[in-house]
Design a protein around this motif. Structure first.
Motif, PDB file in Angstrom:
ATOM      1  N   ARG A  42      25.895   6.381  64.219  1.00 14.38           N
ATOM      2  CA  ARG A  42      24.815   7.337  64.434  1.00 14.38           C
ATOM      3  C   ARG A  42      25.131   8.256  65.611  1.00 14.38           C
ATOM      4  N   PRO A  43      24.550   9.458  65.632  1.00 10.90           N
ATOM      5  CA  PRO A  43      24.802  10.372  66.760  1.00 10.90           C
ATOM      6  C   PRO A  43      24.225   9.821  68.056  1.00 10.90           C
ATOM      7  N   GLU A  44      24.960  10.005  69.139  1.00 11.85           N
ATOM      8  CA  GLU A  44      24.542   9.499  70.438  1.00 11.85           C
ATOM      9  C   GLU A  44      24.546  10.628  71.468  1.00 11.85           C
ATOM     10  N   ALA A  45      23.626  10.532  72.429  1.00  9.67           N
ATOM     11  CA  ALA A  45      23.523  11.514  73.511  1.00  9.67           C
ATOM     12  C   ALA A  45      23.985  10.865  74.810  1.00  9.67           C
ATOM     13  N   ALA A  46      25.271  10.513  74.864  1.00 10.27           N
ATOM     14  CA  ALA A  46      25.801   9.784  76.012  1.00 10.27           C
ATOM     15  C   ALA A  46      25.807  10.608  77.293  1.00 10.27           C
ATOM     16  N   TRP A  47      25.678  11.926  77.191  1.00  9.27           N
ATOM     17  CA  TRP A  47      25.696  12.797  78.371  1.00  9.27           C
ATOM     18  C   TRP A  47      24.290  13.041  78.916  1.00  9.27           C
ATOM     19  N   GLY A  48      23.296  12.380  78.355  1.00 10.31           N
ATOM     20  CA  GLY A  48      21.942  12.498  78.863  1.00 10.31           C
ATOM     21  C   GLY A  48      21.232  13.755  78.386  1.00 10.31           C
ATOM     22  N   GLY A 228      35.055  20.933  79.570  1.00 10.38           N
ATOM     23  CA  GLY A 228      35.330  19.586  80.041  1.00 10.38           C
ATOM     24  C   GLY A 228      35.010  19.392  81.508  1.00 10.38           C
ATOM     25  N   ASN A 229      35.083  20.468  82.298  1.00  8.08           N
ATOM     26  CA  ASN A 229      34.703  20.380  83.703  1.00  8.08           C
ATOM     27  C   ASN A 229      33.208  20.133  83.852  1.00  8.08           C
ATOM     28  N   PHE A 230      32.404  20.717  82.979  1.00 11.21           N
ATOM     29  CA  PHE A 230      30.964  20.449  82.997  1.00 11.21           C
ATOM     30  C   PHE A 230      30.672  19.034  82.506  1.00 11.21           C
ATOM     31  N   ARG A 231      31.395  18.607  81.467  1.00 15.19           N
ATOM     32  CA  ARG A 231      31.183  17.251  80.958  1.00 15.19           C
ATOM     33  C   ARG A 231      31.537  16.203  82.006  1.00 15.19           C
ATOM     34  N   TYR A 232      32.484  16.512  82.868  1.00 14.36           N
ATOM     35  CA  TYR A 232      32.923  15.545  83.876  1.00 14.36           C
ATOM     36  C   TYR A 232      31.761  15.076  84.740  1.00 14.36           C
ATOM     37  N   ASN A 233      30.977  16.003  85.267  1.00 19.23           N
ATOM     38  CA  ASN A 233      29.865  15.617  86.139  1.00 19.23           C
ATOM     39  C   ASN A 233      28.860  14.728  85.426  1.00 19.23           C
ATOM     40  N   LEU A 234      28.727  14.912  84.115  1.00 22.21           N
ATOM     41  CA  LEU A 234      27.760  14.131  83.346  1.00 22.21           C
ATOM     42  C   LEU A 234      28.223  12.699  83.097  1.00 22.21           C
ATOM     43  N   LEU A 235      29.437  12.366  83.518  1.00 24.01           N
ATOM     44  CA  LEU A 235      29.877  10.976  83.447  1.00 24.01           C
ATOM     45  C   LEU A 235      29.165  10.113  84.483  1.00 24.01           C
ATOM     46  N   ARG A 237      26.152   8.417  86.339  1.00 22.77           N
ATOM     47  CA  ARG A 237      24.809   7.953  85.982  1.00 22.77           C
ATOM     48  C   ARG A 237      23.741   8.562  86.880  1.00 22.77           C
ATOM     49  N   ASN A 238      24.031   8.686  88.177  1.00 26.71           N
ATOM     50  CA  ASN A 238      23.059   9.282  89.095  1.00 26.71           C
ATOM     51  C   ASN A 238      22.743  10.722  88.698  1.00 26.71           C
ATOM     52  N   PHE A 239      23.774  11.447  88.332  1.00 28.16           N
ATOM     53  CA  PHE A 239      23.620  12.850  87.945  1.00 28.16           C
ATOM     54  C   PHE A 239      22.793  12.970  86.670  1.00 28.16           C
ATOM     55  N   ARG A 240      23.037  12.090  85.703  1.00 30.08           N
ATOM     56  CA  ARG A 240      22.283  12.136  84.449  1.00 30.08           C
ATOM     57  C   ARG A 240      20.810  11.806  84.676  1.00 30.08           C
ATOM     58  N   ARG A 241      20.522  10.813  85.486  1.00 31.79           N
ATOM     59  CA  ARG A 241      19.123  10.456  85.769  1.00 31.79           C
ATOM     60  C   ARG A 241      18.411  11.606  86.472  1.00 31.79           C
ATOM     61  N   PHE A 242      19.107  12.245  87.388  1.00 35.13           N
ATOM     62  CA  PHE A 242      18.533  13.384  88.102  1.00 35.13           C
ATOM     63  C   PHE A 242      18.214  14.517  87.131  1.00 35.13           C
ATOM     64  N   ASN A 243      19.156  14.849  86.261  1.00 36.18           N
ATOM     65  CA  ASN A 243      18.946  15.932  85.299  1.00 36.18           C
ATOM     66  C   ASN A 243      17.765  15.664  84.376  1.00 36.18           C
ATOM     67  N   ALA A 244      17.571  14.406  84.006  1.00 38.80           N
ATOM     68  CA  ALA A 244      16.498  14.059  83.076  1.00 38.80           C
ATOM     69  C   ALA A 244      15.118  14.202  83.697  1.00 38.80           C
ATOM     70  N   GLN A 245      15.057  14.217  85.025  1.00 33.92           N
ATOM     71  CA  GLN A 245      13.762  14.220  85.706  1.00 33.92           C
ATOM     72  C   GLN A 245      13.483  15.495  86.491  1.00 33.92           C
ATOM     73  N   VAL A 246      14.527  16.149  86.991  1.00 33.43           N
ATOM     74  CA  VAL A 246      14.324  17.292  87.886  1.00 33.43           C
ATOM     75  C   VAL A 246      14.808  18.572  87.211  1.00 33.43           C
ATOM     76  N   PRO A 247      13.919  19.508  86.916  1.00 37.65           N
ATOM     77  CA  PRO A 247      14.337  20.779  86.298  1.00 37.65           C
ATOM     78  C   PRO A 247      15.254  21.566  87.217  1.00 37.65           C
ATOM     79  N   SER A 248      16.136  22.336  86.595  1.00 34.29           N
ATOM     80  CA  SER A 248      17.035  23.183  87.377  1.00 34.29           C
ATOM     81  C   SER A 248      17.169  24.537  86.700  1.00 34.29           C
TER      82      SER A 248
END
Length: 248
Positions: A42-48, A228-235, A237-248
């Protein structure tokens, strides 16, 4: 006569397991040439998920899939998602690096909005990935109610990438705990011309260790390497949790 041990007949589970081990050469030509994506789950959203462009009544939700998928966003006033509004997003594929956005409209001003993103197999809507959750606050209706925001500089610059030995991008977890209304990145979000090294000696004798990817090992020269440089930061976990909660 010598005793001949009884060989048990294969059970149903044994037959089923064996049927999964048939060599590809024994399969019909159509099955052997089927795309791997059709067999890989199934499709997964591993990058948050991320949310941005938030106003008093609207927002934009972002996600990245690991394969072609249909994007579905659901919003609710509570974490239980007892009552939801559904927002049907685009079909996402390789043309956008499997990323997609869905606009949300008619949101209540100055309220906490909980959202979840589900990715669906385009060929079979019953096959869905695990939902990914986030939350944000819409802008207040009155200016005097005020907002709180954070800002920072560059990300992963000058050779300092994600170091798992110290917990990765810990600053993003500290910022998330402050629960701001939005975040401004007042600097470079990627260093496409700044490759990382696997390790960097520190003055005190310790070694800084970077998580490495193929794209971060060289200067970006193609669109995929730049992405791939953008995908790197999404590896991280702290960054992904922040993105999910704080608009930018």
């Amino acid at each position: 006569m010598p005793h001949r041990p009884r060989i048990p007949s294969p059970g149903r589970r044994t037959v089923l397991r064996g049927s999964l081990l048939v060599p590809a050469a024994a399969l019909p030509a159509a099955a052997a040439s089927a795309p791997a994506l059709a067999l890989a789950g199934r499709p997964e959203a591993a990058w948050g998920v991320q949310v941005g462009s938030v106003t008093a009544s609207s927002a934009l939700v972002w996600v990245r899939s690991d394969r072609p998928a249909r994007m579905l966003v659901e919003t609710s006033a509570t974490e239980s998602f007892r009552r939801v509004r559904s927002w049907y997003g685009p079909l996402i594929g390789p043309g956008s690096d499997f990323t997609g956005t869905t606009p949300l409209y008619g949101l209540p001003a100055g309220e906490q909005v909980h959202y979840r993103v589900t990715l669906t197999d385009p060929g079979d809507p019953r096959r869905t990935g695990r939902p990914v959750y986030g939350t944000f606050r819409t802008a207040p209706a009155r200016r005097r109610d005020g907002v709180r925001f954070l800002w920072s500089g560059d990300i992963a610059g000058q050779g300092w990438g994600i170091n798992p030995d110290i917990g990765g991008y810990r600053v993003y977890e500290e910022m998330r705990r402050l629960d701001p209304d939005f975040f401004l990145c007042s600097g470079d979000t990627v260093y496409a011309d700044g490759p990382l090294q696997p390790s960097v000696p520190l003055p005190d004798g310790r070694i800084w260790r970077n998580v490495m990817t193929e794209e971060k090992a060289k200067v970006a020269e193609t669109l995929d390497e730049y992405r791939g440089n953008f995908r790197y930061n999404l590896l991280d976990r702290n960054f992904r949790r922040f993105n999910a909660q704080v608009p930018s």
